[in-house]
Scaffold this motif. Structure first.
Motif, mmCIF file in Angstrom:
data_model
loop_
_atom_site.group_PDB
_atom_site.id
_atom_site.type_symbol
_atom_site.label_atom_id
_atom_site.label_comp_id
_atom_site.label_asym_id
_atom_site.label_seq_id
_atom_site.Cartn_x
_atom_site.Cartn_y
_atom_site.Cartn_z
ATOM 1 N N GLU A 278 0.827 -1.332 -0.100
ATOM 2 C CA GLU A 278 -0.081 0.017 -0.057
ATOM 3 C C GLU A 278 0.798 1.424 -0.045
ATOM 4 O O GLU A 278 0.493 2.336 -0.337
ATOM 5 N N LEU A 279 2.130 1.120 0.364
ATOM 6 C CA LEU A 279 2.893 2.307 0.709
ATOM 7 C C LEU A 279 4.097 2.804 -0.171
ATOM 8 O O LEU A 279 4.341 3.847 -0.344
ATOM 9 N N MET A 280 4.795 1.562 -0.593
ATOM 10 C CA MET A 280 5.963 1.885 -1.377
ATOM 11 C C MET A 280 5.717 1.690 -2.903
ATOM 12 O O MET A 280 5.178 0.635 -3.468
ATOM 13 N N ILE A 281 6.425 2.887 -3.496
ATOM 14 C CA ILE A 281 6.104 3.141 -5.118
ATOM 15 C C ILE A 281 7.428 3.334 -5.595
ATOM 16 O O ILE A 281 8.352 3.903 -5.122
ATOM 17 N N ASN A 282 7.696 2.493 -6.853
ATOM 18 C CA ASN A 282 8.649 2.885 -7.496
ATOM 19 C C ASN A 282 7.835 3.770 -8.988
ATOM 20 O O ASN A 282 7.008 3.576 -9.855
ATOM 21 N N ASP A 283 8.658 5.056 -8.779
ATOM 22 C CA ASP A 283 7.940 6.198 -9.699
ATOM 23 C C ASP A 283 7.994 5.800 -11.227
ATOM 24 O O ASP A 283 7.403 6.409 -11.727
ATOM 25 N N PHE A 284 8.902 4.867 -11.667
ATOM 26 C CA PHE A 284 8.931 4.700 -12.908
ATOM 27 C C PHE A 284 8.122 3.841 -13.411
ATOM 28 O O PHE A 284 7.714 3.816 -14.640
ATOM 29 N N GLU A 285 7.502 3.267 -12.724
ATOM 30 C CA GLU A 285 6.175 2.092 -13.187
ATOM 31 C C GLU A 285 5.151 3.128 -13.919
ATOM 32 O O GLU A 285 4.643 2.481 -14.940
ATOM 33 N N LYS A 286 5.004 4.313 -13.370
ATOM 34 C CA LYS A 286 3.848 5.057 -14.014
ATOM 35 C C LYS A 286 4.010 5.369 -15.592
ATOM 36 O O LYS A 286 2.922 5.077 -16.311
#
Ligand SMILES: C[C@](O)(CO)[C@H](O)COP(=O)(O)OP(=O)(O)OC[C@H]1O[C@@H](n2ccc(N)nc2=O)[C@H](O)[C@@H]1O
Ligand SMILES: Nc1ncnc2c1ncn2[C@@H]1O[C@H](COP(=O)(O)OP(=O)(O)OP(=O)(O)O)[C@@H](O)[C@H]1O
Length: 269
Positions: free
Chosen positions: A203-211
């Motif tokens: 729910e909290l950890m994101i990899n900004d490149f995925e978008k």
């Protein structure tokens, strides 16, 4: 002398801001994983470089292993060597394999030639080779900021978790991936998130490149969904892709699910 450069995964990755030098400030957790190349040096009358395993699509002088050797040669007395690289870490993968090879070459030559270069100086030399390179000098889990070259310890261990790492047959260009991200400072520090239980990360950890990478390469996002469907506690693209990893409590046997992909499965030490 022989060594075994290992890959890394990025646990979360925030692209925070664009810098005047064209690079980006990021925040990420670098975590070493036991997917390994082999790098050997042997004293010789004249220099040679051979490469087996996955063929690297770069001429010898552009291979990061040789770049690392030449960087040291420009500053220190380095004898003639036969260098052999067995490549097993896929590249264009976000696994930092080329950077690992270069960093391990710096460490190997430091030992072999008894150069006595400090860790700090090795990290500085490594940063002139590539943004991922300094991490592999220390090669322990760290929270990284700056261009990925400023390190802070992080209270985090994935020992005993099972990793399933999948790289589809597409390569993502790192400069292109950075160019397609709109930098933004994160609301919550990644370091804080990483110190929470792994079950909270989804729910909290994101990899900004995925978008921006997922719409262009839907196969990468499909792999991530499949890993979650198979019971991953956390799954994410690593770095700028194209590899995706899943963290599991139990041993996985998912190779058959991902034909035409590089798949590595195993328990983390
Ligand atoms: C995506 C990551 O793998 C995350 O760990 C790294 O940031 C990329 O590390 P790397 O592949 O070693 O990157 P480099 O070979 O130094 O740089 C390739 C290109 O990526 C972009 N780049 C890289 C690192 C960074 N902090 N900002 C950037 O904008 C630059 O356009 C640069 O020309
Ligand atoms: N020893 C090496 N191993 C892998 N790639 C190398 C090496 N030396 C030079 N290269 C070049 O670097 C390119 C791969 O760089 P790239 O940054 O995409 O891969 P990566 O190792 O997966 O790292 P990243 O985590 O940054 O994506 C290759 O296409 C190759 O031309």
């Amino acid at each position: 002398m022989i060594c075994f450069p290992n890959a890394k995964i990025n646990l979360g990755l925030n692209v925070v801001s664009k810098r005047p030098d064209g690079y980006h400030n990021i925040e990420t957790i670098f975590y070493p994983v036991p997917v390994k190349d082999a790098l050997e040096i042997v004293g010789a009358d004249s220099f040679s470089f051979t490469q087996t395993g996955i063929p690297v699509d770069a001429p010898a002088e552009k291979n990061l292993v040789i770049k690392a050797m030449n960087l040291l040669k420009s500053r220190y007395e380095i004898p003639e060597l036969n260098v052999h690289l067995l490549k097993a870490i896929p590249f264009g993968a976000g696994l930092g394999g080329g950077s690992a090879d270069a960093a391990f070459m710096l460490k190997l030559l430091n030992d072999y030639c008894k150069l006595d270069i400090s860790q700090e100086e090795l990290e500085k030399l490594a940063s002139s080779i590539g943004a991922d390179c300094p991490f592999f000098i220390r090669n322990t889990p760290v929270f990284a900021s700056g261009t990925g070259n400023i390190f802070e310890p992080v209270k985090l261990s994935l020992k005993g978790y099972h990793l399933c790492l999948v790289k589809p047959d597409v390569a993502v260009s790192t400069p292109e991936a950075y160019a397609n991200v709109t930098p933004q400072a994160p609301h919550v520090s990644l370091k804080e998130i990483a110190e929470k239980p792994v079950t909270d990360w989804k729910e909290l950890m994101i990899n900004d490149f995925e978008k921006s990478v997922f719409p262009k390469y839907p196969v990468i996002s499909e792999i991530k969904e499949m890993l979650y469907r198979e019971g991953a506690l956390y799954a994410s693209m690593s770095g700028s892709g194209s590899s995706v990893f899943g963290l599991f409590r139990e041993a996985t046997g998912l190779k058959g699910l991902f034909p035409d992909c590089f798949v590595w499965e195993g328990q983390l030490p």
